[in-house]
Design a protein around this motif. Structure first.
Motif, PDB file in Angstrom:
ATOM      1  N   GLU A   1       0.815  -1.213   0.000  1.00  0.00           N
ATOM      2  CA  GLU A   1       0.000   0.000   0.000  1.00  0.00           C
ATOM      3  C   GLU A   1       0.855   1.272   0.000  1.00  0.00           C
ATOM      4  OE1 GLU A   1      -2.434  -0.823   3.411  1.00  0.00           O
ATOM      5  OE2 GLU A   1      -3.838  -2.028   2.248  1.00  0.00           O
ATOM      6  N   GLY A   2       2.175   1.097  -0.171  1.00  0.00           N
ATOM      7  CA  GLY A   2       3.072   2.248  -0.291  1.00  0.00           C
ATOM      8  C   GLY A   2       3.506   2.861   1.027  1.00  0.00           C
ATOM      9  N   ARG A   3       3.194   2.204   2.136  1.00  0.00           N
ATOM     10  CA  ARG A   3       3.625   2.706   3.453  1.00  0.00           C
ATOM     11  C   ARG A   3       4.958   2.061   3.792  1.00  0.00           C
ATOM     12  NH1 ARG A   3      -2.228   1.972   4.966  1.00  0.00           N
ATOM     13  NH2 ARG A   3      -1.560  -0.085   5.598  1.00  0.00           N
ATOM     14  N   ILE A   4       6.021   2.758   3.418  1.00  0.00           N
ATOM     15  CA  ILE A   4       7.377   2.239   3.578  1.00  0.00           C
ATOM     16  C   ILE A   4       8.062   3.004   4.702  1.00  0.00           C
ATOM     17  CG2 ILE A   4       9.612   1.995   2.443  1.00  0.00           C
ATOM     18  CD1 ILE A   4       8.044   1.746  -0.189  1.00  0.00           C
ATOM     19  N   ASP A   5       8.716   2.286   5.586  1.00  0.00           N
ATOM     20  CA  ASP A   5       9.468   2.897   6.673  1.00  0.00           C
ATOM     21  C   ASP A   5      10.847   3.294   6.141  1.00  0.00           C
ATOM     22  OD1 ASP A   5      10.670   3.687   8.981  1.00  0.00           O
ATOM     23  OD2 ASP A   5      10.388   1.809  10.058  1.00  0.00           O
ATOM     24  N   PHE A   6      10.939   4.536   5.669  1.00  0.00           N
ATOM     25  CA  PHE A   6      12.183   4.992   5.057  1.00  0.00           C
ATOM     26  C   PHE A   6      13.307   5.105   6.086  1.00  0.00           C
ATOM     27  CE2 PHE A   6       8.999   6.398   1.988  1.00  0.00           C
ATOM     28  CZ  PHE A   6       9.557   5.909   0.820  1.00  0.00           C
ATOM     29  N   LEU A   7      12.970   5.431   7.329  1.00  0.00           N
ATOM     30  CA  LEU A   7      13.985   5.535   8.370  1.00  0.00           C
ATOM     31  C   LEU A   7      14.677   4.193   8.586  1.00  0.00           C
ATOM     32  CD1 LEU A   7      15.220   7.503  10.405  1.00  0.00           C
ATOM     33  CD2 LEU A   7      13.488   6.766  12.044  1.00  0.00           C
ATOM     34  N   GLU A   8      13.908   3.123   8.518  1.00  0.00           N
ATOM     35  CA  GLU A   8      14.456   1.781   8.693  1.00  0.00           C
ATOM     36  C   GLU A   8      15.413   1.407   7.548  1.00  0.00           C
ATOM     37  OE1 GLU A   8      15.146  -1.636  10.674  1.00  0.00           O
ATOM     38  OE2 GLU A   8      13.802  -0.078  11.426  1.00  0.00           O
ATOM     39  N   ARG A   9      15.285   2.060   6.414  1.00  0.00           N
ATOM     40  CA  ARG A   9      16.114   1.744   5.253  1.00  0.00           C
ATOM     41  C   ARG A   9      17.430   2.520   5.215  1.00  0.00           C
ATOM     42  NH1 ARG A   9      13.742  -1.795   2.559  1.00  0.00           N
ATOM     43  NH2 ARG A   9      11.521  -2.071   2.688  1.00  0.00           N
ATOM     44  N   LEU A  10      17.621   3.462   6.148  1.00  0.00           N
ATOM     45  CA  LEU A  10      18.874   4.211   6.190  1.00  0.00           C
ATOM     46  C   LEU A  10      19.992   3.325   6.723  1.00  0.00           C
ATOM     47  CD1 LEU A  10      17.634   7.616   7.656  1.00  0.00           C
ATOM     48  CD2 LEU A  10      18.134   7.078   5.277  1.00  0.00           C
ATOM     49  N   SER A  11      21.208   3.616   6.312  1.00  0.00           N
ATOM     50  CA  SER A  11      22.351   2.821   6.763  1.00  0.00           C
ATOM     51  C   SER A  11      22.628   3.098   8.241  1.00  0.00           C
ATOM     52  CB  SER A  11      23.590   3.168   5.938  1.00  0.00           C
ATOM     53  OG  SER A  11      24.030   4.474   6.266  1.00  0.00           O
ATOM     54  N   ASP A  12      23.310   2.160   8.887  1.00  0.00           N
ATOM     55  CA  ASP A  12      23.669   2.335  10.296  1.00  0.00           C
ATOM     56  C   ASP A  12      24.543   3.571  10.491  1.00  0.00           C
ATOM     57  OD1 ASP A  12      22.219   0.130  10.971  1.00  0.00           O
ATOM     58  OD2 ASP A  12      23.940  -1.166  11.363  1.00  0.00           O
ATOM     59  N   ASN A  13      25.457   3.825   9.560  1.00  0.00           N
ATOM     60  CA  ASN A  13      26.333   4.995   9.693  1.00  0.00           C
ATOM     61  C   ASN A  13      25.539   6.296   9.681  1.00  0.00           C
ATOM     62  OD1 ASN A  13      28.669   3.470   9.833  1.00  0.00           O
ATOM     63  ND2 ASN A  13      29.007   3.527   7.628  1.00  0.00           N
ATOM     64  N   LEU A  14      24.581   6.402   8.776  1.00  0.00           N
ATOM     65  CA  LEU A  14      23.763   7.609   8.705  1.00  0.00           C
ATOM     66  C   LEU A  14      22.865   7.738   9.935  1.00  0.00           C
ATOM     67  CD1 LEU A  14      23.039  10.082   7.090  1.00  0.00           C
ATOM     68  CD2 LEU A  14      21.453   8.714   5.763  1.00  0.00           C
ATOM     69  N   LEU A  15      22.287   6.633  10.373  1.00  0.00           N
ATOM     70  CA  LEU A  15      21.470   6.670  11.586  1.00  0.00           C
ATOM     71  C   LEU A  15      22.302   7.068  12.808  1.00  0.00           C
ATOM     72  CD1 LEU A  15      19.178   3.548  11.133  1.00  0.00           C
ATOM     73  CD2 LEU A  15      18.487   5.944  11.142  1.00  0.00           C
ATOM     74  N   MET A  16      23.541   6.613  12.864  1.00  0.00           N
ATOM     75  CA  MET A  16      24.419   6.949  13.987  1.00  0.00           C
ATOM     76  C   MET A  16      24.677   8.453  14.029  1.00  0.00           C
ATOM     77  SD  MET A  16      25.752   5.285  16.473  1.00  0.00           S
ATOM     78  CE  MET A  16      25.920   3.621  15.947  1.00  0.00           C
ATOM     79  N   ILE A  17      24.836   9.059  12.875  1.00  0.00           N
ATOM     80  CA  ILE A  17      25.034  10.520  12.818  1.00  0.00           C
ATOM     81  C   ILE A  17      23.783  11.229  13.313  1.00  0.00           C
ATOM     82  CG2 ILE A  17      25.341  12.472  11.243  1.00  0.00           C
ATOM     83  CD1 ILE A  17      27.127  10.543   9.528  1.00  0.00           C
ATOM     84  N   ILE A  18      22.624  10.777  12.889  1.00  0.00           N
ATOM     85  CA  ILE A  18      21.367  11.387  13.319  1.00  0.00           C
ATOM     86  C   ILE A  18      21.175  11.219  14.821  1.00  0.00           C
ATOM     87  CG2 ILE A  18      18.845  11.230  13.133  1.00  0.00           C
ATOM     88  CD1 ILE A  18      19.318  10.393  10.158  1.00  0.00           C
ATOM     89  N   ILE A  19      21.405  10.014  15.325  1.00  0.00           N
ATOM     90  CA  ILE A  19      21.218   9.736  16.757  1.00  0.00           C
ATOM     91  C   ILE A  19      22.166  10.577  17.607  1.00  0.00           C
ATOM     92  CG2 ILE A  19      21.423   7.942  18.530  1.00  0.00           C
ATOM     93  CD1 ILE A  19      20.524   5.920  16.362  1.00  0.00           C
ATOM     94  N   SER A  20      23.352  10.855  17.098  1.00  0.00           N
ATOM     95  CA  SER A  20      24.331  11.613  17.889  1.00  0.00           C
ATOM     96  C   SER A  20      23.859  13.028  18.204  1.00  0.00           C
ATOM     97  CB  SER A  20      25.689  11.645  17.178  1.00  0.00           C
ATOM     98  OG  SER A  20      25.615  12.466  16.021  1.00  0.00           O
ATOM     99  N   TYR A  21      22.871  13.541  17.480  1.00  0.00           N
ATOM    100  CA  TYR A  21      22.333  14.875  17.748  1.00  0.00           C
ATOM    101  C   TYR A  21      21.220  14.862  18.805  1.00  0.00           C
ATOM    102  CZ  TYR A  21      24.967  16.801  13.869  1.00  0.00           C
ATOM    103  OH  TYR A  21      25.984  17.207  13.050  1.00  0.00           O
ATOM    104  N   LEU A  22      20.797  13.682  19.236  1.00  0.00           N
ATOM    105  CA  LEU A  22      19.703  13.581  20.202  1.00  0.00           C
ATOM    106  C   LEU A  22      20.205  13.802  21.626  1.00  0.00           C
ATOM    107  CD1 LEU A  22      17.846  10.394  18.866  1.00  0.00           C
ATOM    108  CD2 LEU A  22      17.250  12.796  18.467  1.00  0.00           C
ATOM    109  N   ASP A  23      19.287  14.223  22.499  1.00  0.00           N
ATOM    110  CA  ASP A  23      19.586  14.302  23.921  1.00  0.00           C
ATOM    111  C   ASP A  23      19.647  12.893  24.491  1.00  0.00           C
ATOM    112  OD1 ASP A  23      19.551  17.095  23.920  1.00  0.00           O
ATOM    113  OD2 ASP A  23      17.384  17.168  24.309  1.00  0.00           O
ATOM    114  N   ILE A  24      20.253  12.761  25.671  1.00  0.00           N
ATOM    115  CA  ILE A  24      20.409  11.454  26.303  1.00  0.00           C
ATOM    116  C   ILE A  24      19.038  10.799  26.535  1.00  0.00           C
ATOM    117  CG2 ILE A  24      21.278  10.243  28.350  1.00  0.00           C
ATOM    118  CD1 ILE A  24      23.469  11.440  26.518  1.00  0.00           C
ATOM    119  N   ASP A  25      18.059  11.572  27.000  1.00  0.00           N
ATOM    120  CA  ASP A  25      16.720  11.016  27.241  1.00  0.00           C
ATOM    121  C   ASP A  25      16.087  10.518  25.938  1.00  0.00           C
ATOM    122  OD1 ASP A  25      16.946  11.598  29.917  1.00  0.00           O
ATOM    123  OD2 ASP A  25      15.871  13.516  29.767  1.00  0.00           O
ATOM    124  N   ASP A  26      16.302  11.238  24.854  1.00  0.00           N
ATOM    125  CA  ASP A  26      15.750  10.828  23.558  1.00  0.00           C
ATOM    126  C   ASP A  26      16.438   9.570  23.039  1.00  0.00           C
ATOM    127  OD1 ASP A  26      13.968  12.953  23.564  1.00  0.00           O
ATOM    128  OD2 ASP A  26      15.412  14.296  22.585  1.00  0.00           O
TER     129      ASP A  26
END
Length: 188
Positions: A89-114
């Motif tokens: 139905e076209g509902r694709i989890d694009f975040l899940e398709r990102l590489s671990d390296n890119l996700l690690m960069i994104i996560i590094s900007y989050l606060d500890i609680d997040d």
């Protein structure tokens, strides 16, 4: 569908429910649902008559094919069937398709609680949020790294080192506050 998606969106292999020994493959491409099976028979007379099979359906046809949906649910479970419905139905989890390296960069900007909250969302995010690749730069940014801290991180983890250091700082702060309270006379 986005052109940067890989040709194969999802693939899973599994064995049929007991007592079956049959093997199944479910493959979701950009345009098709492909269901394959290999019948396994332990009887010598049936081995030659059981050939592998395959059903290829477009997304639209799959959404209307209740027989194939039941087969998938029996072999792989309701959660996989729901996931396949979402893909069709076209509902694709694009975040899940990102590489671990890119996700690690994104996560590094989050606060500890997040980061803590994100770690509860999936096995993948839990693994990323607990990894030393994430926590080493966090510890380095928050503290001056001593050889003792490096040794602790190698023995345990950078995440544990961060929280150990944080707890030590809180304890020191509490002790100093208590000392100040003892030194300041009460005014009546």
């Amino acid at each position: 569908m986005a052109s940067w998606l890989p040709e194969t969106l999802f693939e899973i292999l599994g064995q049929g429910p007991a007592p079956s020994k049959d093997y199944y493959q479910l493959l979701i491409t950009r345009s098709q649902v492909i269901f394959r099976w290999w019948k396994i028979s332990l009887r010598s007379g049936y081995q030659s008559s059981t050939k592998p099979g395959e059903v290829k359906e477009s997304y639209e046809d799959f959404l209307e094919n209740s027989h194939l949906q039941i087969q998938i649910a029996l072999v792989f479970g309701a959660r996989i069937l729901d996931y396949v419905f979402n893909l069709c139905e076209g509902r694709i989890d694009f975040l899940e398709r990102l590489s671990d390296n890119l996700l690690m960069i994104i996560i590094s900007y989050l606060d500890i609680d997040d980061i803590a909250s994100l770690s509860f969302t999936s096995h993948r995010f839990s693994k990323l949020c607990m990894s030393d690749r994430l926590w080493e730069p966090i510890v380095e940014a928050a503290n001056e790294i001593t050889p003792a801290m490096k040794a602790l991180a190698q023995d345990h983890s950078w995440r544990q080192t961060f929280f150990t250091k944080k707890l030590q700082l809180r304890k020191k702060k509490r002790i100093s506050e208590n000392r100040e309270e003892l030194l300041v006379p009460e005014v009546i």
